[in-house]
Each structure stands twice: as C-alpha cells, then as structure tokens.
Design a protein around this motif. Structure first.
Motif, PDB file in Angstrom:
ATOM      1  N   SER A 162      -0.973  -0.793  -4.723  1.00  0.00           N
ATOM      2  CA  SER A 162      -1.527   0.661  -4.924  1.00  0.00           C
ATOM      3  C   SER A 162      -0.548   1.154  -5.997  1.00  0.00           C
ATOM      4  CB  SER A 162      -1.473   1.412  -3.515  1.00  0.00           C
ATOM      5  OG  SER A 162       0.002   1.842  -3.297  1.00  0.00           O
ATOM      6  N   LEU A 187      -3.648  -2.047 -16.361  1.00  0.00           N
ATOM      7  CA  LEU A 187      -4.601  -1.088 -16.235  1.00  0.00           C
ATOM      8  C   LEU A 187      -3.790   0.141 -16.452  1.00  0.00           C
ATOM      9  CD1 LEU A 187      -7.761  -0.625 -15.967  1.00  0.00           C
ATOM     10  CD2 LEU A 187      -7.289  -0.016 -13.708  1.00  0.00           C
ATOM     11  N   HIS A 212      -7.976   8.448  -3.327  1.00  0.00           N
ATOM     12  CA  HIS A 212      -7.696   8.139  -2.134  1.00  0.00           C
ATOM     13  C   HIS A 212      -9.141   8.055  -1.127  1.00  0.00           C
ATOM     14  CE1 HIS A 212      -3.205   8.520  -1.387  1.00  0.00           C
ATOM     15  NE2 HIS A 212      -3.345   7.477  -1.925  1.00  0.00           N
ATOM     16  N   THR A 250      -7.987   7.539 -10.248  1.00  0.00           N
ATOM     17  CA  THR A 250      -7.609   6.971  -9.036  1.00  0.00           C
ATOM     18  C   THR A 250      -7.986   7.889  -7.853  1.00  0.00           C
ATOM     19  OG1 THR A 250      -5.873   6.054 -10.537  1.00  0.00           O
ATOM     20  CG2 THR A 250      -5.485   6.167  -8.020  1.00  0.00           C
ATOM     21  N   ILE A 278     -12.985  -4.526   4.928  1.00  0.00           N
ATOM     22  CA  ILE A 278     -12.479  -3.622   5.894  1.00  0.00           C
ATOM     23  C   ILE A 278     -13.422  -2.791   6.972  1.00  0.00           C
ATOM     24  CG2 ILE A 278     -10.518  -1.982   6.093  1.00  0.00           C
ATOM     25  CD1 ILE A 278      -9.392  -3.095   3.620  1.00  0.00           C
ATOM     26  N   ASP A 303     -13.496  -5.756  -1.251  1.00  0.00           N
ATOM     27  CA  ASP A 303     -12.217  -5.712  -0.214  1.00  0.00           C
ATOM     28  C   ASP A 303     -12.330  -4.358   0.955  1.00  0.00           C
ATOM     29  OD1 ASP A 303     -10.900  -7.555  -1.266  1.00  0.00           O
ATOM     30  OD2 ASP A 303      -9.450  -6.499  -2.320  1.00  0.00           O
ATOM     31  N   ILE A 352      -7.339   4.706   1.627  1.00  0.00           N
ATOM     32  CA  ILE A 352      -7.293   3.646   0.900  1.00  0.00           C
ATOM     33  C   ILE A 352      -6.998   3.930  -0.705  1.00  0.00           C
ATOM     34  CG2 ILE A 352      -8.435   1.448  -0.090  1.00  0.00           C
ATOM     35  CD1 ILE A 352      -7.517   0.586   2.438  1.00  0.00           C
ATOM     36  N   GLU A 353      -6.201   3.460  -1.418  1.00  0.00           N
ATOM     37  CA  GLU A 353      -6.294   3.656  -2.870  1.00  0.00           C
ATOM     38  C   GLU A 353      -7.217   2.862  -3.607  1.00  0.00           C
ATOM     39  OE1 GLU A 353      -2.413   4.690  -4.869  1.00  0.00           O
ATOM     40  OE2 GLU A 353      -3.100   3.376  -6.375  1.00  0.00           O
ATOM     41  N   ILE A 354      -7.903   3.569  -4.384  1.00  0.00           N
ATOM     42  CA  ILE A 354      -9.147   2.849  -5.152  1.00  0.00           C
ATOM     43  C   ILE A 354      -9.033   3.366  -6.661  1.00  0.00           C
ATOM     44  CG2 ILE A 354     -10.488   2.510  -3.272  1.00  0.00           C
ATOM     45  CD1 ILE A 354     -12.393   4.783  -4.509  1.00  0.00           C
ATOM     46  N   ARG A 355      -9.356   2.465  -7.396  1.00  0.00           N
ATOM     47  CA  ARG A 355      -9.413   2.761  -8.895  1.00  0.00           C
ATOM     48  C   ARG A 355     -10.773   2.808  -9.630  1.00  0.00           C
ATOM     49  NH1 ARG A 355      -4.071   1.824  -8.568  1.00  0.00           N
ATOM     50  NH2 ARG A 355      -4.554  -0.306  -7.534  1.00  0.00           N
ATOM     51  N   ALA A 381     -13.243   0.175 -10.892  1.00  0.00           N
ATOM     52  CA  ALA A 381     -12.590  -0.440 -11.906  1.00  0.00           C
ATOM     53  C   ALA A 381     -12.549  -2.123 -11.739  1.00  0.00           C
ATOM     54  CB  ALA A 381     -11.203   0.069 -12.406  1.00  0.00           C
ATOM     55  N   ASP A 382     -12.328  -2.535 -10.506  1.00  0.00           N
ATOM     56  CA  ASP A 382     -12.354  -3.973 -10.197  1.00  0.00           C
ATOM     57  C   ASP A 382     -13.389  -4.177  -9.271  1.00  0.00           C
ATOM     58  OD1 ASP A 382     -11.860  -6.674  -9.541  1.00  0.00           O
ATOM     59  OD2 ASP A 382      -9.721  -6.208  -9.269  1.00  0.00           O
ATOM     60  N   TYR A 389      -2.939  -7.185  -3.204  1.00  0.00           N
ATOM     61  CA  TYR A 389      -3.364  -5.651  -3.347  1.00  0.00           C
ATOM     62  C   TYR A 389      -1.800  -4.786  -3.675  1.00  0.00           C
ATOM     63  CZ  TYR A 389      -4.783  -0.898  -2.899  1.00  0.00           C
ATOM     64  OH  TYR A 389      -5.007   0.336  -3.030  1.00  0.00           O
ATOM     65  N   GLU A 412       0.665  -1.089   0.216  1.00  0.00           N
ATOM     66  CA  GLU A 412       0.005  -0.088   0.127  1.00  0.00           C
ATOM     67  C   GLU A 412       0.963   1.270  -0.007  1.00  0.00           C
ATOM     68  OE1 GLU A 412      -3.782  -0.171   1.998  1.00  0.00           O
ATOM     69  OE2 GLU A 412      -2.862  -1.975   3.183  1.00  0.00           O
ATOM     70  N   THR A 413       0.191   2.319   0.064  1.00  0.00           N
ATOM     71  CA  THR A 413       0.759   3.809  -0.141  1.00  0.00           C
ATOM     72  C   THR A 413       1.744   3.769   1.215  1.00  0.00           C
ATOM     73  OG1 THR A 413      -0.964   4.490  -1.143  1.00  0.00           O
ATOM     74  CG2 THR A 413       0.754   6.032  -0.193  1.00  0.00           C
ATOM     75  N   LYS A 456      -5.628 -10.319  -9.887  1.00  0.00           N
ATOM     76  CA  LYS A 456      -5.928  -9.047  -9.561  1.00  0.00           C
ATOM     77  C   LYS A 456      -4.840  -7.987  -9.565  1.00  0.00           C
ATOM     78  CE  LYS A 456      -7.879  -7.140  -5.361  1.00  0.00           C
ATOM     79  NZ  LYS A 456      -8.398  -5.769  -5.743  1.00  0.00           N
ATOM     80  N   GLU A 489     -13.802  -6.057  -7.131  1.00  0.00           N
ATOM     81  CA  GLU A 489     -13.194  -6.742  -5.996  1.00  0.00           C
ATOM     82  C   GLU A 489     -12.819  -5.795  -5.160  1.00  0.00           C
ATOM     83  OE1 GLU A 489     -11.678 -10.269  -5.133  1.00  0.00           O
ATOM     84  OE2 GLU A 489     -13.720 -10.887  -6.157  1.00  0.00           O
ATOM     85  N   ASP A 490     -12.353  -4.808  -5.614  1.00  0.00           N
ATOM     86  CA  ASP A 490     -11.717  -3.539  -4.606  1.00  0.00           C
ATOM     87  C   ASP A 490     -13.068  -3.137  -3.822  1.00  0.00           C
ATOM     88  OD1 ASP A 490      -9.255  -3.767  -5.739  1.00  0.00           O
ATOM     89  OD2 ASP A 490      -9.423  -1.668  -7.084  1.00  0.00           O
TER      90      ASP A 490
END
Lengths: 116, 401
Positions: free
Chosen positions: A70, A106, B92, B90, B67, B63, B77-80, B56-57, A68, A35-36, A99, B59-60
């Motif tokens: 980032s 991407l 946060h 993208t 959490i 997840d 949390i970084e998400i797309r 984008a996924d 995962y 992660e970040t 994944k 699954e994200d």
C-alpha cells in the motif's frame, strides 16, 4: 532452524524473517501483503534491525513473495531508506514482484532505490 | 423510524464514492461524486461501463474480488484507480456482497478518495529522501576534504622534512667525496712508507692492507646510501610540492611514477617485484599534486592486494604508461586475489574497503575517482586479470581535448 536464519514472524498477513548467511549482508525475507494496518509493525521491525546493525553492511529486502504494497508501505520503505542512509547502510530490493514494482513506478519512487 | 431518506441524501451528496456493481463488475449505480471523480457520465453507466477499467492495475480488482468471494466483505483496502482523463486516484475501499431476491450477487461499496493525503505524505517522503541524500553528499564532501587536508598536511610536513634533510645531506656528501680522495692519498702514501720502511714493530700495521681496502668499500657504500637518501628527498619534495589543486601545468607522468615508487618502496619491497613498461608519452596537462596522489593510492593498493594473499612467494606489480590518440593511459596490475564481482560496483564508493580494519579508510579509490573523473575529465576503471589480480587503469585527456 539454522543459527543464521530467524524464525518467521507475522504481522497481520505480513511475514518477516532475517537471514545472515552471507557475510556483511543482512537479508530480510518479506512475504505476504504490506498494508496500511501492518506497515507500522514492519517499520518498527526494520528500524530496530537498522539500529542494531553495524555501519557499512548491505541490507537486502527479499520480496519474491511480497504480493501487495500500500502507499503506507511505500512510506515505510522511504523511512527505511532514510534510516539506512544515516548509518551508511546500503539498501537493496531483491526479486521485487512486477506488480509491486509498478506501484513504486506509478508513485515515482524507483529512482531512489537499488534493485537486484 | 425510517432513515433511508437521510442515507439516500448522504449517498447522493457526500464526497465519498458510492457504487453498486454486479458480479462481473458492470457498474449499476455510481453517485454524483463518483461520476465526477472518475469522469464518467450517466450515459456511460446506462451503456454498462465496467469498473475494472478504472483500476490502475486490473490485478487489484481481481485481488479485491477474490477477497470478497472468500470473506464476503472488504474493509479499508487501499486501491489505485485512474479516472477517464488518466488522473491517478488513491482510495480506501469498503465493500460487501449483497444477494438480491433473485439470488444475484451485487457488490455494494464506498471508496474514500485519499489521493491528496497520500500525495502529501509521499511528497514529504520524497523530500526526506532527498534531504538524506544531500546530507550524505555533504558528509562525503566533508570527509574527502578532511582527507585531502590531512594529505596536504602530511605532504607539507614531508616537503619540510625533505628540505631539512637536504641541507646536512649536502655537506655530508661533500665531506664524503673529500674523505674518499683523502683515503686514496693515504693509501698511496702508506704503500710507499711500507715499501721503504719495516712496520713490523708498529701495532696493527699488519692489518692495514685489509683496513685500507675495506675503507674503500665502506666509503663506496656510504656514497650509495647518501645518493639514495638524496633521491628519496628529491622525490618527496617533488611529490609533496604544495599548490592549488585547480592549477594545471605540463606534467611528466613517467617521472611521477618513478618518484612514487621511491616513496612507496617500503610498501612493496618485501612482497613484490615491480615491472615497468613506461612508454614514450608527451607531458600531461594536469594538476601534478593530485595525480601523484592517485599514483600513490593505486600502487599502495596493489601492494596491499598482494599482501592480502599471504603467499610466501613474491608477487608482481606491472606498471604501464602509454599514449593513444593524444590521451594518456596508465595501468597498474597486481598479482593479488582480484576483486569479487559482488563488490565491484562499490569500489569507487567512499568508505568502501576490502582491507582489514585499520589498513584502509575506504577513501583512496573514491579520491582517485574524484581527481581523475571530476577534476580532470578522465576515466578510471578496473578489470580482473587472468589468472588473478586486478588492473586499475586511468586515462587523462590530452591538452587539446
């Protein structure tokens, strides 16, 4: 613990260990989430490893249990790739989760890496 | 003091996406910036559009939910996501679970769009990789040029030495032929003298029969030795002929094989026998100096492979040439250990070597690849032989191709 397998260390949910069982190959087992927050620790860990490795070895990131990554993690991968090229070390990604691979796809980075 | 009006303005007007969804992800509230970012309308929200369709996924999202369930909040949390028109975003994400008076769980959160920042960073990363690759290619090219320069210097030196040896060799051979004739005459004269006169009083006269017959053998051996030296110097001169590597001409590949075997003899003569199967092939239109270099590398590699086995038994190197539909095929097969599958893909990479330290630069096969594939539009590959050993094969296109 065998001599050629280090103990697992953790950086905020990211688990790393080094396996040198195979000749001329260094395998880093990468587990958990990149992660970040922990990417910088991962990068420091890998930079130290690359600097202490001899030219010409294969560096394998075994990622069957990495779930995962980032974009900062992807950035860490690219810095690692650049550092390996400078030392003529071949970098491979092994058993990458679909994944995680899809994130690389991407962002348009799959062409730069070698997958086994 | 009530701050809610100020916060409300902030939520409606800031460039941060604020949302509220119910437990199954249905969007209940999305601020103006969020609607613009994802490309959705207030009507979509009224219709009950689900937030999962913007990940984008998917699954994200799952997840994230797991959490949230366990920690009741997510932080940074970084998400797309993908907007309705397919643009990748993208962000946060920060979120927490809020229970309503009725006990229903709502997810309230915000997403900070960091797409531009990420794209900038990743573009820099791409540039860095491309620069590293370019640097590596430049380094490889420099090393190959340095190696070619070294080989050219060695070739020039060898041609010079061969030329210098050839001059005295000429008069030694001529003198040797004269000496053979003189000795034949001396032998005849001595025979006549010994038949007419008694030589018992002359010291060592009894050994003359042996000496005269031995001198004949010694001179014959000398002649053989001189011929071999001449053959080697001729091969060296042909092999090391300097020239522009872009210049091509008709080239006798079979003769080149024989020349190379002469030059490389020291590498294989104690460890392997050579089996030649040189077919009838037309002249090859190529740069002879470069092809000589390829032949030398492949034959020396075959000898080194057999040597690596450390066997007391002599190995075998089989060399074949043939012609097929106008293209010329060369193969060299050794009885060494073969090539492990795990390294097969690297064989033609610069600096890759399976030889012990100091024995190989790791440039030989990459140079062969460059000469055959890049310079001559041919093909080069290898295959493991049964029961053991490796076979390296190259083909060169015919003149018409």
């Amino acid at each position: 613990m065998a001599d050629n397998l280090t103990e697992e260390i953790e950086f905020d949910g990211l688990f790393l260990s080094i396996d040198t069982t195979l000749p001329n190959k260094i395998t880093v087992n990468v587990k958990g989430r990149l992660e970040t927050a922990n990417s910088i620790h991962f990068l420091n860990f890998m930079t130290e490893l690359i600097n202490s490795s001899v030219t010409g070895v294969d560096l394998i990131l075994a990622m069957a249990d990495l779930y995962y990554v980032s974009s900062t993690g992807i950035g860490a991968f690219t810095t690692i790739l650049v550092n390996t090229k400078k030392k003529n070390i071949q970098l491979y990604f092994k058993d990458m989760q679909p994944k995680v691979l899809s994130v690389l796809e991407l962002l348009g980075f799959t062409a730069f890496f070698k997958f086994i | 003091m009530d701050y809610s009006a100020g916060f409300s303005k902030l939520i409606y007007n800031s460039n941060i996406l604020f949302y509220v969804t119910n437990g199954d992800g249905t969007i209940l509230f999305l601020n103006t910036f969020g609607q613009k970012l994802l490309g959705i309308t207030p009507e979509d929200i009224v219709d009950g559009i689900n937030s999962i369709s913007f990940y984008a996924d998917p699954e994200d999202k799952n997840d994230l939910d797991s959490i949230l369930k366990s920690k009741k909040s997510v932080f940074d949390i970084e998400i797309r996501m993908k907007s309705k028109d397919g643009r990748l975003i993208t962000g946060h994400e920060y979120g927490y679970i809020q229970k309503t008076e009725k006990g229903e769980e709502l997810i309230c959160g915000l997403i900070n769009d960091i797409s531009d920042f990420i794209e900038l960073n990743l573009s820099t990363a791409r540039l860095n990789i491309e620069m590293a690759e370019t640097n590596q290619k430049l380094q490889d090219a420099y090393n190959t040029m340095a190696q070619q320069e070294k080989m050219a210097t060695i070739g020039e030196l060898a041609a010079g030495v061969a030329h210098e040896i050839n001059n005295p060799l000429g008069f030694i051979k001529s003198n040797s032929r004269s000496m053979t004739k003189y000795m034949e005459m001396i032998t005849v004269v001595f025979k006549q003298i010994s038949e007419k006169y008694s030589l018992k009083e002359i010291e060592n006269a009894d050994k003359m029969d042996f000496i005269l017959s031995d001198i004949k053998e010694v001179l014959e051996e000398n002649g053989d030795g001189l011929n071999r030296i001449a053959k080697i110097t001729e091969s060296l001169k042909r092999f090391a002929r300097m020239g522009d590597e872009d210049v091509k001409s008709d080239f006798d590949l079979n003769q080149a094989v024989l020349d190379t075997l002469n030059i490389a003899k020291i590498q294989y003569k104690y460890i392997a026998d050579i089996k030649l199967d040189l077919g009838e092939i037309p002249p090859v239109y190529c740069n002879g100096d470069s092809i000589n270099q390829v032949l030398l590398n492949l034959i020396v590699n075959a000898a080194h492979a057999i040597e690596m086995l450390g066997s007391k038994e002599r190995g075998v190197i089989v060399i074949k040439t043939s012609s097929d539909n106008g293209s010329i095929k060369f193969s060299v097969c050794d009885s060494g250990p073969g090539v492990e599958d795990s390294v097969a893909h690297k064989l033609f990479d610069p600096f890759f070597t399976t030889k012990e330290v100091g024995k190989g630069t790791g440039l030989g096969l990459s140079l062969c690849y460059d000469i055959i594939v890049q310079k001559h539009k041919g093909k080069i590959w290898f295959e493991n032989c049964t029961p053991g050993g490796a076979r390296f094969i190259f083909t060169l296109p015919g003149k018409a191709e």
